[in-house]
Structures are given as C-alpha cells and as structure tokens.
Design an enzyme around this catalytic site. Structure first.
Site, PDB file in Angstrom:
ATOM      1  N   GLY A  74     -12.211  -3.209  -3.308  1.00  0.00           N
ATOM      2  CA  GLY A  74     -10.797  -3.398  -3.005  1.00  0.00           C
ATOM      3  C   GLY A  74     -10.215  -2.139  -2.396  1.00  0.00           C
ATOM      4  N   ARG A 125      -0.753   7.572 -10.157  1.00  0.00           N
ATOM      5  CA  ARG A 125      -1.950   6.809  -9.796  1.00  0.00           C
ATOM      6  C   ARG A 125      -2.839   7.582  -8.841  1.00  0.00           C
ATOM      7  NH1 ARG A 125      -2.916   4.472  -4.870  1.00  0.00           N
ATOM      8  NH2 ARG A 125      -4.184   2.569  -4.775  1.00  0.00           N
ATOM      9  N   HIS A 170       4.073   2.548 -10.553  1.00  0.00           N
ATOM     10  CA  HIS A 170       4.484   1.279  -9.948  1.00  0.00           C
ATOM     11  C   HIS A 170       4.124   0.086 -10.831  1.00  0.00           C
ATOM     12  CE1 HIS A 170       0.237   1.157  -8.770  1.00  0.00           C
ATOM     13  NE2 HIS A 170       0.405  -0.122  -8.427  1.00  0.00           N
ATOM     14  N   GLU A 222      -4.117 -10.785 -12.160  1.00  0.00           N
ATOM     15  CA  GLU A 222      -4.827 -11.011 -10.892  1.00  0.00           C
ATOM     16  C   GLU A 222      -6.337 -10.958 -11.007  1.00  0.00           C
ATOM     17  OE1 GLU A 222      -1.442  -9.591  -7.708  1.00  0.00           O
ATOM     18  OE2 GLU A 222      -3.038  -8.211  -8.257  1.00  0.00           O
ATOM     19  N   ASP A 262       2.821   6.294  -5.475  1.00  0.00           N
ATOM     20  CA  ASP A 262       2.729   6.449  -6.922  1.00  0.00           C
ATOM     21  C   ASP A 262       1.814   7.640  -7.194  1.00  0.00           C
ATOM     22  OD1 ASP A 262       2.153   6.335  -9.626  1.00  0.00           O
ATOM     23  OD2 ASP A 262       1.954   4.155  -9.686  1.00  0.00           O
ATOM     24  N   HIS A 317       0.832  -1.209   0.000  1.00  0.00           N
ATOM     25  CA  HIS A 317       0.000   0.000   0.000  1.00  0.00           C
ATOM     26  C   HIS A 317       0.864   1.256   0.000  1.00  0.00           C
ATOM     27  CE1 HIS A 317      -3.634  -2.366   0.521  1.00  0.00           C
ATOM     28  NE2 HIS A 317      -2.906  -3.130   1.322  1.00  0.00           N
ATOM     29  N   GLU A 339      -9.365   0.805  -7.822  1.00  0.00           N
ATOM     30  CA  GLU A 339      -8.058   0.789  -8.493  1.00  0.00           C
ATOM     31  C   GLU A 339      -7.728  -0.684  -8.693  1.00  0.00           C
ATOM     32  OE1 GLU A 339      -4.902  -0.194  -9.286  1.00  0.00           O
ATOM     33  OE2 GLU A 339      -3.872   0.666  -7.553  1.00  0.00           O
TER      34      GLU A 339
END
Length: 425
Positions: free
Chosen positions: A149, A125, A364, A224, A122, A116, A215
């Site tokens: 999430g 982002r 990232h 993923e 980042d 995190h 995100e």
C-alpha cells in the site's frame, strides 16, 4: 507483550511525537469531524493514552492506471509492473447509492491526492516511520523491501535512503501514477519498482523479501481490513527471519463525558426545527464517531482490548472479544466509550512507537467514539464492566461490526447486561 511508551529526548522525535519504548511483559501502553489538528491537544505531559483513523490505504502501480493493460516488471530496473484492473470496481459504479458500501469506494478514495496530503502532514505518523527506517540502516542496507500500500512512495524512498538494495512498492489505486513520477523526480528509478494491483493477485519478481513496510492502520486500528493484506504478504513473501515494520499494535478503551458533542451529533435529531426526526437519531447512534477527544473529558482509566504481534498473528485474531473493567477517576456522567491505539517498532536497537491517545499529540486517526443512548452516572472508584466484540461485516469485510455489553452497579445508575451494536463504515 507489554510495550510502555515514553517520550524520546531527541528533538526530532519530540517534533514527530515519536516515542521510545521499552519492552516488558504484558501490553503496550473513527464518522469524521474537523480534520484540522486542534492546537490545544498537543501532548504536554508525555502521557500516551487515546485517538482514531483515516479513509483507506491500498495497492497501486503505474502503467495499468492509464491503459488497464497487464505488463510485467523486469525485476530490478525500476520499471512498473501492472496487473489488469478488476471489473468489480467498474460494476460498483452501477450500484444505487444505498447499495454502495466503503468497499465500493475504497480504491477510488486513495486515488485523490488530498488523502495522501493529510497522511504526509501527520508528523507523528510520518516522522516515526522515517526515524525507524533511517536510524536503523543496518537492517535495511543491501536488503529487498516490500512496501504494501505504497501510496505516494514515501516509505519506499525512506528505505532507499537507508541503503535498501531494491524496493517493490505495491498499490491498487491510481495514485501510483504520481508515485512513479515522484520516484523518477527523486532519482530512485533504479531502486524502486512500482506494481499496481491487489497484493493478493500480483506476483513479485523475487521469491522472498527481507522486510515488509506498511502504514496499514485504519480508524479503530482495524477499519478497512488492510492488515489482512499485510498478513497475506507476510505469509507469502517474507523470509522466515524477516521483519514487519511496524511489528506491534495495541488498542485501548476508556470512557468519557461528552454531553455537548453527543447533543450536537446524536440528540440533535430529537427536535429539528420543531420536527421529530428521532428515526435518524437511532441511525446516528449505531455509527461510531471518529473525532478528536479532549483529554479533560476522559472519566476512567484505559485498558487494553486488543494486542497484535504482526510477526505471528493470523487473520482470525483480528476478530476479537475482550472483557474490560473501567474505574471512574471522578464523579461524572459517561456518555460513551473511546477507543484508540498505539503502534511500535520493537525489532530495533532503540524501539520506537506512537500513540493516538487523547493525551498524545494529534494524529489524523484521532479517536473512535461509541456513544450511549443514555448516560451513566458514576462516582469516583465505581467500575463499569463488560466486553467488546469486533468482526468484519459479512456484506463488506472492510466495514466492522462492533458490539458492547455493559454492566454497572453504582450509587446513581444501574445497568444489567446492556447490549449495544455499532457499525463502522
């Protein structure tokens, strides 16, 4: 749907790497190395064309992480709702190492604060999300938001700052314990309800939500399979006129010269202290590398290979096959192909987006590199044609099986229907 991204004049967005986009018809213009951002790769020309992705993102809440119990939220009072932890995670611990896949480590990996920290630092982002939410208060004010999430809860707190009536923040890792404290410490307990559990298994205390924020992007955009969870949440919880943040994503492919890194990562195995370890070279070739690509190494143009509209795409759309035609921009050797992506918030008065291109500011996600066994010698103007296919691995849907079919008829190299398979895990 083509999205062409250009750098915003705003100092905030310059710092963040956020970009203003204008909608036009057509398209929108991941093993790890060093995680530190290379100072030499900041975008000097505003061009947006290449990069890659991180470990995992999934759902979490607060009480269950401690007790494993199941509790219900009262809805709008900021308490935490939890669902009982799946026994599958416990069973995974009993597997031999060679039987474990990223599926076994997925939720555990997002429990650690380090992941995190990397994502929050980042700025491309995080500041793009911040700008998209806070500069569009008219979309959030008085609305019910679902954060899929949620991790540390940063997007949920942005939504509260933008005037959201209430946010339901869902995550399945124990980071939600810390998120609960963060929400409390920032005085938002009455505005954010944290729910620990899998999106597919939990229930919300409201029938529908106005906006979904998430995100979800992984290495190679799709690694993923968290996007599948966002689509599930969209179909179950989003109002017919609701918005997904972000709502567009495009992935690109280009070719690069990368002899030095290919030697260090792949050809190294041919002679290890005098021993032939080529058996491991074969294994290394099959794993895409997530790393920063020097923009000077890009040999060809970039072409879109996947275009996603999150408002209406389906899970089936995420398994794709796409033809490509890459034109060499100089005489050089091609050692591999590079994939990167761009994401955009197009439902805004001033659409925003960011790029993970080699030519853009560091993120990232970096870029995803697919190395070839042997290089291709190209002259300026010559074209590499072929197709790329991608689908979830049948043993673990969070891993990706990717294949390249390559054809090239040049002055110095010829390739006919070369088929190369990779697995991103």
């Amino acid at each position: 749907f083509r999205l062409r991204l250009t750098m915003m004049a705003s100092e905030t967005n310059k710092c963040a790497g956020a970009v203003e986009i204008s909608a036009q018809e057509d398209t929108m213009s991941g093993t790890k190395r060093d995680h530190s951002p290379p100072k030499s790769l900041s975008n000097g020309n505003g061009s947006l064309e290449n990069n890659a992705s991180p470990p995992s993102k999934k759902s979490t809440s607060v009480g269950e992480a401690v007790s494993g119990s199941s509790t219900k939220s009262d809805g709008i009072n900021g308490t935490t709702s939890t669902t009982s932890a799946s026994s599958k995670e416990a069973k995974a611990e009993n597997k031999d190492d060679d039987e474990r896949t990223s599926k076994d480590y997925y939720f555990d990996s997002y429990s650690h604060h380090g992941i995190h920290e990397e994502m929050l630092k980042d700025e491309v982002r995080t500041k793009t999300y911040q700008t998209a939410i806070l500069k569009n208060r008219h979309l959030f004010e008085g609305k019910i938001i679902l954060d899929v999430g949620c991790g540390t809860g940063i997007l949920s707190m942005f939504a509260v700052q933008a005037g959201a009536a209430h946010v339901y923040a869902v995550d399945c890792s124990s980071i939600i314990e810390q998120a609960s404290r963060i929400v409390h410490d920032n005085g938002m307990v009455d505005k954010i309800t944290l729910i620990r559990g899998k999106m597919e298994e939990i229930e919300l205390p409201v029938p529908k939500v106005d906006i979904i924020v998430s995100e979800w992007m992984g290495y190679f955009l799709l690694y993923e399979s968290m996007l599948n969870t966002v689509l599930f949440a969209r179909d179950k919880w989003l109002k017919p006129d609701g918005i997904v943040f972000p709502d567009k994503a495009v992935m690109y492919l280009c070719a690069v010269e990368d002899q030095q890194m290919k030697y260090q990562r792949i050809d190294f195995w041919e002679n290890v202290y005098g021993f032939d370890m080529s058996a491991l070279r074969e294994v290394a070739l099959k794993e895409p590398v997530v790393d920063v690509v020097d923009p000077k190494l890009v040999v060809t143009n970039s072409v879109p290979i996947l275009n996603i509209d999150l408002q209406k795409c389906t899970e089936e759309d995420l398994s794709f096959a796409s033809a490509f035609r890459l034109r060499a921009q100089r005489r050089d050797h091609v050692h591999g192909f590079v994939a990167y992506f761009e994401c955009a918030f197009t439902r805004l008065q001033q659409p925003l987006g960011f790029s993970t291109s080699p030519f853009s500011k560091y993120t990232h996600w970096k870029q995803t590199i697919f190395y070839l066994d042997k290089p291709i010698s190209v002259d300026e103007g010559e074209e590499i044609t072929g197709s790329i296919t991608c689908k979830p691995n049948p043993r673990n849907e969070r891993d990706l099986d990717i294949a390249l079919d390559i054809n090239f008829d040049g002055a110095h190299s010829k390739i006919i229907n070369k088929h190369v398979e990779y697995r991103l895990r």
